[in-house]
Design a protein around this motif. Structure first.
Motif, PDB file in Angstrom:
ATOM      1  N   THR A 198       0.816  -1.219   0.000  1.00  0.00           N
ATOM      2  CA  THR A 198       0.000   0.000   0.000  1.00  0.00           C
ATOM      3  C   THR A 198       0.848   1.267   0.000  1.00  0.00           C
ATOM      4  N   ARG A 199       2.161   1.107  -0.071  1.00  0.00           N
ATOM      5  CA  ARG A 199       3.052   2.272  -0.032  1.00  0.00           C
ATOM      6  C   ARG A 199       2.943   3.057  -1.332  1.00  0.00           C
ATOM      7  N   ARG A 200       2.908   4.364  -1.220  1.00  0.00           N
ATOM      8  CA  ARG A 200       2.879   5.213  -2.405  1.00  0.00           C
ATOM      9  C   ARG A 200       4.187   5.078  -3.175  1.00  0.00           C
ATOM     10  N   GLY A 201       4.090   4.995  -4.482  1.00  0.00           N
ATOM     11  CA  GLY A 201       5.282   4.956  -5.311  1.00  0.00           C
ATOM     12  C   GLY A 201       5.937   3.584  -5.411  1.00  0.00           C
ATOM     13  N   VAL A 236     -10.298  -3.531   2.646  1.00  0.00           N
ATOM     14  CA  VAL A 236     -10.591  -2.307   3.405  1.00  0.00           C
ATOM     15  C   VAL A 236      -9.756  -1.149   2.870  1.00  0.00           C
ATOM     16  N   PHE A 237      -8.479  -1.389   2.599  1.00  0.00           N
ATOM     17  CA  PHE A 237      -7.635  -0.332   2.029  1.00  0.00           C
ATOM     18  C   PHE A 237      -8.207   0.164   0.700  1.00  0.00           C
ATOM     19  N   GLY A 238      -8.606  -0.774  -0.176  1.00  0.00           N
ATOM     20  CA  GLY A 238      -9.131  -0.390  -1.477  1.00  0.00           C
ATOM     21  C   GLY A 238     -10.405   0.429  -1.366  1.00  0.00           C
ATOM     22  N   LEU A 239     -11.346  -0.026  -0.542  1.00  0.00           N
ATOM     23  CA  LEU A 239     -12.605   0.706  -0.384  1.00  0.00           C
ATOM     24  C   LEU A 239     -12.383   2.082   0.233  1.00  0.00           C
ATOM     25  N   VAL A 427      -4.227   3.235   4.512  1.00  0.00           N
ATOM     26  CA  VAL A 427      -3.280   2.192   4.902  1.00  0.00           C
ATOM     27  C   VAL A 427      -3.579   1.719   6.316  1.00  0.00           C
ATOM     28  N   ALA A 428      -3.788   2.669   7.223  1.00  0.00           N
ATOM     29  CA  ALA A 428      -4.071   2.323   8.614  1.00  0.00           C
ATOM     30  C   ALA A 428      -5.374   1.542   8.736  1.00  0.00           C
ATOM     31  N   ALA A 429      -6.378   1.923   7.953  1.00  0.00           N
ATOM     32  CA  ALA A 429      -7.657   1.222   8.012  1.00  0.00           C
ATOM     33  C   ALA A 429      -7.493  -0.237   7.610  1.00  0.00           C
ATOM     34  N   GLY A 430      -6.767  -0.482   6.513  1.00  0.00           N
ATOM     35  CA  GLY A 430      -6.548  -1.856   6.073  1.00  0.00           C
ATOM     36  C   GLY A 430      -5.721  -2.648   7.061  1.00  0.00           C
ATOM     37  N   LEU A 431      -4.660  -2.039   7.575  1.00  0.00           N
ATOM     38  CA  LEU A 431      -3.786  -2.741   8.514  1.00  0.00           C
ATOM     39  C   LEU A 431      -4.508  -3.066   9.813  1.00  0.00           C
ATOM     40  N   LEU A 432      -5.243  -2.109  10.373  1.00  0.00           N
ATOM     41  CA  LEU A 432      -5.941  -2.342  11.640  1.00  0.00           C
ATOM     42  C   LEU A 432      -7.045  -3.382  11.480  1.00  0.00           C
ATOM     43  N   ALA A 433      -7.755  -3.357  10.346  1.00  0.00           N
ATOM     44  CA  ALA A 433      -8.789  -4.368  10.118  1.00  0.00           C
ATOM     45  C   ALA A 433      -8.164  -5.758  10.048  1.00  0.00           C
TER      46      ALA A 433
END
Length: 487
Positions: A198-201, A236-239, A427-433
């Motif tokens: 999910t890192r930019r770049g 979750v990250f995508g949404l 990123v945080a939302a996906g990781l925490l989920a």
């Protein structure tokens, strides 16, 4: 809403020697988080390598005058403050309700070590950046080495089984490498994968390497929880990105493209594995020689918290096996595709929750029963003589600290999300989920990886993230009609 505190991630002027020692200790902390398999007996307790190294970092940070100032400032950040309140509540409920303070102390000390680790990593911005880079570099090697160990162990029928454990229930060697067990190996892989993909770049070659290596690593672990956890985190990250980003739709789709590639390869790999051996598994009964401490009936996807060494009941010698283990039997090698919602590990967890509910009423429902006390009152279901343990984080915290303790835990995760920079919230939302699902099905909370991850996602934005944010803002100005769900 975004909260940007000014009490952490300092950039003090350090001498070359101080900087070298500090960063060296941070490297050691990250490396030790992969070494959960290794421990030693100290003062009657099993002490893990990943518990000792953070203490060295915290001691160095507190001794050095410049670093001590940064440490004390970081300790006033909202996330460490909420976590400190959680630790204090565990001490209080233990003093009031625990029947064995020495037994509870094994986890209380671990919680304090975690607090020191979190604050130490949040004290210096450079340290958190370094920890994040080390974690990202570990993803492909951790996955591929695990897959190699898995293949070699099963092809040689255990003659070469380095970095693996044998799962008696499914008769297959599963990879754990230097982690305490397969599900921890897989969880570490999943969490660092989410932060990397999910890192930019992120480049095409790095995306391709992760998309190939990570599914193979999860196959090697044979851990269903990790597969579901990674899919949830990616989704979750995508949404979150699609619904909350200020950029154009094209930019949003490009932002989630690497995660979509990984999701596709993961689903394809998982589908192939699940389809193998479409007949019912041949035999799901354990031979008598399978030790309760290591067999899948215990079950496989669990982790035992630290215990006093002298309180562990040794198991009696087991009789000879009723059958010869055959890790090449295709009817047995389908653990990752065997999802049973009636029995198995899910049934085991339901039984543990039922036992825990016996003490969760009245004052204990609100204030708990004391930290790590379930094993003092219950044996492990299906393994007489072995102290029980709860492997579901919400149930364990509710049992140990009651509704108050569970409320503090929820407040901790909410505070983490609120304090994450706005650009990093998807990123945080996906990781925490993903983390909450893994922690609900395994015992991940105490391990150093948890606090390294929190320190990494809370760190200030890097130059690349700031530039991306500014570019997205300019794109929105050109295409105002295509902006959806402004934060």
């Amino acid at each position: 809403m975004t909260f940007t505190p000014t009490t952490a991630y300092a950039r003090p002027a350090l001498t070359g020697r101080t900087r070298l020692i500090t960063l060296g200790l941070i490297v050691a902390v990250v490396i030790s988080s992969f070494l959960g398999r290794y421990d030693a007996e100290i003062a009657g307790f099993r002490v893990r390598v990943e518990q000792v190294v953070p203490l060295l970092l915290a001691a160095w940070t507190l001794v050095h005058p410049v670093l001590r100032e940064a440490f004390l400032r970081a300790a006033r950040h909202p996330v460490p403050l909420v976590y400190a309140a959680f630790v204090v509540w565990n001490v209080v409920t233990t003093l009031v309700f625990s029947p064995s303070l020495s037994w509870s102390a094994s986890i209380l000390i671990w919680l304090v070590i975690d607090l020191l680790l979190l604050v130490s990593l949040m004290a210096l911005s450079e340290g958190a950046d370094l920890a994040g880079r080390l974690g990202r570099w570990s993803v492909a090697p951790w996955a591929l080495v695990g897959f190699a160990a898995f293949v070699v162990a099963n092809l040689t029928r255990g003659q070469i089984a380095l970095g693996t454990d044998f799962d008696w229930l499914y008769e297959v060697y599963v990879s754990r490498l230097t982690a305490i067990e397969a599900n921890i190996y897989a969880s570490i892989l999943v969490f660092w994968t989410l932060l990397t993909i999910t890192r930019r770049g992120i480049g095409r070659w790095e995306t391709a390497a992760i998309a190939v290596a990570v599914p193979l690593g999860l196959v090697a672990s044979q851990t269903r929880t990790a597969v579901f956890s990674l899919v949830l985190g990616l989704g979750v990250f995508g949404l979150f990105t699609l619904l909350s980003s200020r950029s154009s739709w094209r930019s949003r789709l490009l932002r989630i493209l690497p995660t979509a590639v990984l999701a596709a390869t993961l689903v394809v790999t998982y589908g192939i594995i699940a389809a193998v051996g479409d007949a019912a598994p041949a035999d799901r009964t354990l031979p008598p020689s399978a030790s309760p401490a290591t067999s899948a009936a215990a079950p496989a996807e669990t982790t035992t918290p630290t215990e006093p060494v002298d309180s562990i009941t040794p198991s009696a010698p087991a009789p000879e096996a009723t059958r010869i283990p055959d890790p090449t039997n295709p009817e047995q090698q389908n653990k990752i595709g065997d999802v049973d919602f009636q029995g198995g590990t899910i049934g085991f967890r339901l039984e543990v929750a039922r036992l825990a509910a016996q003490e969760m009423h009245g004052v204990n429902l609100w204030f708990g029963n004391g930290t790590n006390t379930f094993g003092l009152r219950h044996e492990q279901p299906g393994t007489p003589g072995i102290s029980g343990h709860i492997i579901m984080l919400p149930v364990q915290v509710l049992y140990d600290g009651g509704i108050v303790g569970l409320g503090l835990l929820v407040a901790l995760f909410v505070t983490v999300f609120v304090c994450v920079p706005r650009e990093r919230k998807p990123v945080a939302a996906g990781l925490l989920a993903s983390y909450l699902l893994s922690a609900t099905l395994t015992s991940m909370f105490w391990f150093a990886i948890t606090w390294i991850l929190i320190a990494v996602i809370l760190r200030p934005l890097g130059d690349d993230e700031r530039n991306d944010s500014r570019d997205s803002g300019r794109g929105d100005a050109r295409e105002p009609g295509r902006v959806f769900g402004r934060a």
